[in-house]
Every structure is written in C-alpha cells, then in structure tokens.
Design an enzyme around this catalytic site. Structure first.
Site, mmCIF file in Angstrom:
data_model
loop_
_atom_site.group_PDB
_atom_site.id
_atom_site.type_symbol
_atom_site.label_atom_id
_atom_site.label_comp_id
_atom_site.label_asym_id
_atom_site.label_seq_id
_atom_site.Cartn_x
_atom_site.Cartn_y
_atom_site.Cartn_z
ATOM 1 N N ILE A 237 0.814 -1.213 0.000
ATOM 2 C CA ILE A 237 0.000 0.000 0.000
ATOM 3 C C ILE A 237 0.852 1.270 0.000
ATOM 4 C CG2 ILE A 237 -0.327 0.224 2.503
ATOM 5 C CD1 ILE A 237 -3.356 0.821 1.763
ATOM 6 N N ASN B 228 -3.085 2.967 15.125
ATOM 7 C CA ASN B 228 -3.483 2.766 16.513
ATOM 8 C C ASN B 228 -4.005 4.099 17.044
ATOM 9 O OD1 ASN B 228 -1.258 4.303 17.811
ATOM 10 N ND2 ASN B 228 0.020 2.648 17.018
ATOM 11 N N GLY C 256 3.376 -3.177 11.610
ATOM 12 C CA GLY C 256 2.553 -3.549 10.464
ATOM 13 C C GLY C 256 2.397 -2.438 9.450
ATOM 14 N N VAL C 257 1.174 -2.287 8.945
ATOM 15 C CA VAL C 257 0.854 -1.270 7.945
ATOM 16 C C VAL C 257 1.174 0.122 8.484
ATOM 17 C CG1 VAL C 257 -1.053 -0.178 6.683
ATOM 18 C CG2 VAL C 257 -0.920 -2.655 6.811
ATOM 19 N N ASP C 258 0.811 0.360 9.729
ATOM 20 C CA ASP C 258 1.036 1.664 10.353
ATOM 21 C C ASP C 258 2.510 2.057 10.304
ATOM 22 O OD1 ASP C 258 0.467 4.002 11.793
ATOM 23 O OD2 ASP C 258 0.281 2.966 13.714
ATOM 24 N N SER D 233 -7.646 -4.130 11.197
ATOM 25 C CA SER D 233 -7.758 -5.009 12.373
ATOM 26 C C SER D 233 -7.359 -6.452 12.117
ATOM 27 C CB SER D 233 -9.161 -4.963 13.001
ATOM 28 O OG SER D 233 -9.391 -3.714 13.609
ATOM 29 N N GLY E 60 -4.357 -7.634 11.432
ATOM 30 C CA GLY E 60 -2.973 -7.929 11.811
ATOM 31 C C GLY E 60 -2.893 -8.203 13.297
ATOM 32 N N ILE E 61 -2.141 -7.371 13.995
ATOM 33 C CA ILE E 61 -1.912 -7.571 15.427
ATOM 34 C C ILE E 61 -3.197 -7.469 16.251
ATOM 35 C CG2 ILE E 61 -1.348 -5.175 15.975
ATOM 36 C CD1 ILE E 61 1.035 -6.518 17.650
ATOM 37 N N TYR E 62 -4.245 -6.830 15.691
ATOM 38 C CA TYR E 62 -5.506 -6.720 16.426
ATOM 39 C C TYR E 62 -6.324 -8.008 16.366
ATOM 40 C CZ TYR E 62 -4.889 -1.710 17.315
ATOM 41 O OH TYR E 62 -4.438 -0.490 17.757
#
Length: 170
Positions: A11, A24, A32-34, A122, A124-126
């Site tokens: 992305i 977050n 991750g993406v963030d 949400s 991924g780690i979530y």
C-alpha cells in the site's frame, strides 16, 4: 456506486488520492501497515499526527474513527488514519470495524478524494479473523454511500487478496 477492486501489493507504493492507514489510537506510528506507512511517508506524517494529538485529539483517536494527514513522500495526496477495534471473542465489535471504513470514506469525501486504497483493518496484530475481516471491509464499503469513485483493497498477501475477492463475489 463505488467501484471496488482488489490488488496484491504494498500500500505504501500504491498511487491513489488517499491511502488508509490501519492506525493505533495514539497516531504516532506502530507496527505492520502503520509502521510501514510512517517509514515510507517520512517525517511529515508523524509531524501532522503529533500536531493533531497536541490540538484536537489529545486523548488519541477512538476505535471506529478516522482522520487525515498529508501523505508525505507516498504516491498519494493524503493518509487517512483509521483505528480498528481489537478482536474479541466475547463482544461483537463488527460495527466498530465497519465504522473505521465508513468514517475513512466520509473523511475522503470531505477531502474530495476520488480514489482510496485500504488495507484490511484489524486483521494484523488486532487479531481479527481474516475471512470475517474481509467480509466486514467489503460490506462497509458497499453500504457507505460514498462519493469516492474507486476503492482498492491492497492486500499484502495472496491469502488476503483471495479472501477479499471471495467477499466481493459473495
């Protein structure tokens, strides 16, 4: 009606008016993406996030909400930071997850963005189960009523791209 596409890719390299960050609530980067968006976009994104935290969002951004910043060095005009919920086996948080998508599209409409790229929020780690995360994403975008012309889901892995395509075909 919004056109919905699925691509396999990164992305941070996707050209769109806006890309959505699975952020977050602190808005100060993460994994991750963030983390990838903050790294690729450069310091301008973090500077705007810090300014938001210092002014209108001193307590951070709530799950299900979204806010925009510059895209810095990314091939987009804006980054829309959306906070998804952490998955729970005892509480249905699906409405919050769908809200992260619809609020992102409302922000995109305010920006007059015509093309928006999303990761799967949400997932991924979530801990959101991937198949349901894909279904929630597609359902939210289809039901949004947005003026955005094209939404592209950018999946980092083939498995997620396949799940998104299956959700689109359902």
């Amino acid at each position: 009606m919004v056109a919905i596409e699925v691509v396999r890719g990164d992305i941070t390299r996707f050209a769109a008016d806006a890309i959505v960050n699975a952020a977050n609530s602190r808005l100060l980067g993460g994994g991750g993406v963030d983390g990838a968006i903050h790294r690729a976009g450069g310091p301008a994104i973090l500077a705007e996030c810090r300014a938001l935290r210092a002014s209108s969002l001193p307590d951070g951004l709530s799950a299900g909400d979204a806010v925009a910043t510059t895209a810095g060095n990314l091939p987009a005009r804006w980054v829309i930071h959306a906070v998804g919920p952490v998955y729970s086996t005892v509480e249905d948080r699906s409405a919050i997850l769908r809200s992260a998508y619809t609020r992102s599209l409302e922000v995109a409409d305010d920006l007059e963005a015509r093309t928006v790229a999303f990761p799967v929020i949400s997932a991924g780690i979530y801990g959101w189960p991937h198949a349901d995360a894909a279904r929630q994403a597609v359902s939210a975008v289809r039901g949004s009523g947005t003026a955005v012309e094209t939404v592209t889901f950018v999946a980092f892995a083939d498995e997620m791209a396949d799940l998104l395509r299956a959700a689109l075909d359902a």
